[in-house]
Design a protein around this motif. Structure first.
Motif, short mmCIF file in Angstrom:
data_model
loop_
_atom_site.label_atom_id
_atom_site.label_comp_id
_atom_site.label_asym_id
_atom_site.label_seq_id
_atom_site.Cartn_x
_atom_site.Cartn_y
_atom_site.Cartn_z
N ARG A 89 0.77 -1.19 -0.02
CA ARG A 89 -0.04 0.26 -0.20
C ARG A 89 0.94 1.35 0.02
O ARG A 89 0.56 2.39 -0.68
CB ARG A 89 -0.73 -0.04 1.14
N LYS A 96 1.15 4.24 -2.80
CA LYS A 96 1.35 5.82 -2.59
C LYS A 96 2.37 6.41 -3.15
O LYS A 96 2.12 7.57 -3.80
CB LYS A 96 1.19 6.08 -1.17
N THR A 138 -2.91 6.85 -10.65
CA THR A 138 -3.69 8.00 -10.39
C THR A 138 -2.97 9.20 -11.13
O THR A 138 -4.09 10.24 -11.16
CB THR A 138 -4.13 8.16 -8.79
N GLU A 198 -3.15 3.29 -7.34
CA GLU A 198 -4.06 2.67 -6.54
C GLU A 198 -3.77 1.12 -6.66
O GLU A 198 -3.84 0.43 -7.94
CB GLU A 198 -5.56 2.73 -7.09
N TRP A 250 -3.60 -2.92 -10.39
CA TRP A 250 -3.18 -1.62 -10.14
C TRP A 250 -3.80 -0.29 -11.25
O TRP A 250 -3.88 -0.93 -12.26
CB TRP A 250 -1.79 -1.39 -9.78
#
Ligand code: 1DX
Length: 185
Positions: free
Chosen positions: A149, A153, A183, A158, A180
């Motif tokens: 996670r 980031k 973004t 994502e 994934w």
């Protein structure tokens, strides 16, 4: 494990709960070390006891503590101290995960007493893969979820994580199916 790991737990707890809570956790864990030295080796049991005590004191399952810690490791510890290593690892999540073995080989050269896990990627497509995690240590699969996670980031990505094979359920090693979506361009 190297003291850097215990120190990262300390940082995370102190940053979110304050020093007093950290002292309670150390007391509950029966750990009386004042200062963890980053590049000194400590018994793995200390790390496990700290996680167990944090779980008791904060009223959260140990898996949640480990997951939060995994994220903290990537976003704070590794990024602050070993930023070049991280950025040299790749320019996307997928690239980074495929380069993890060589990243750990390099870290191992600097710190020969590391007992690093081993990683591999199979069934790699443009937006998914199976990510394999093998470790000499038990019970750290949730830590890996946090790491993934955190890496998501870091790479503005994502990540959807499915734990498809679990050592805790008798599998040979842990496997995560990852999908994934970036973004940011
Ligand atoms: F996906 O063992 C991204 O002590 C990932 O199963 C995973 O055996 C990044 F100075 C310096 C030092 C010190 C640097 F010597 C460690 F102290 C290591 C920095 C890795 C950045 C592994 C830490 C073994 C200690 C282990 C989970 C789970 C790996 C922790 C995360 C980049 C690191 O890390 C398991 C040990 C570093 C150092 C990174 C790790 C030991 C990881 C990642 N590991 C010590």
């Amino acid at each position: 494990m190297y003291g850097l790991v215990n120190r990262a737990i300390e940082e995370m707890v102190c940053g979110s709960q304050g020093e007093e809570t950290w002292e309670r956790i150390k007391c509950e864990a029966g750990v009386d070390t004042d200062v963890f030295i980053g590049n000194q080796g400590y018994d793995d049991a200390i790390t496990y006891r700290l996680v167990g005590a944090a779980s008791q004191v904060l009223g959260l399952p140990p898996e949640r503590i480990l997951e939060a810690f995994g994220e903290h490791w990537v976003l704070k510890t590794a990024r602050d101290g070993y930023g070049e290593l991280l950025t040299a690892g790749g320019s996307s999540l997928s690239e980074f995960l495929q380069n993890l073995p060589s990243l750990h080989a390099r870290i191992n050269l600097m710190f020969p007493h590391l007992t690093p896990p081993s990683f591999s990627c199979t069934n790699v497509t443009a937006e998914s893969m199976d990510f394999h995690y093998r470790s000499k240590r038990q019970g750290l699969a949730p830590f890996m979820v946090g790491l993934l996670r955190g890496l998501g980031k870091l790479f503005d990505t994502e990540v959807y994580i499915e734990h498809i094979e679990a050592r805790s359920a008798g599998a040979d090693h842990d496997v995560y199916h990852l999908r994934w979506r970036r973004t940011q361009p």
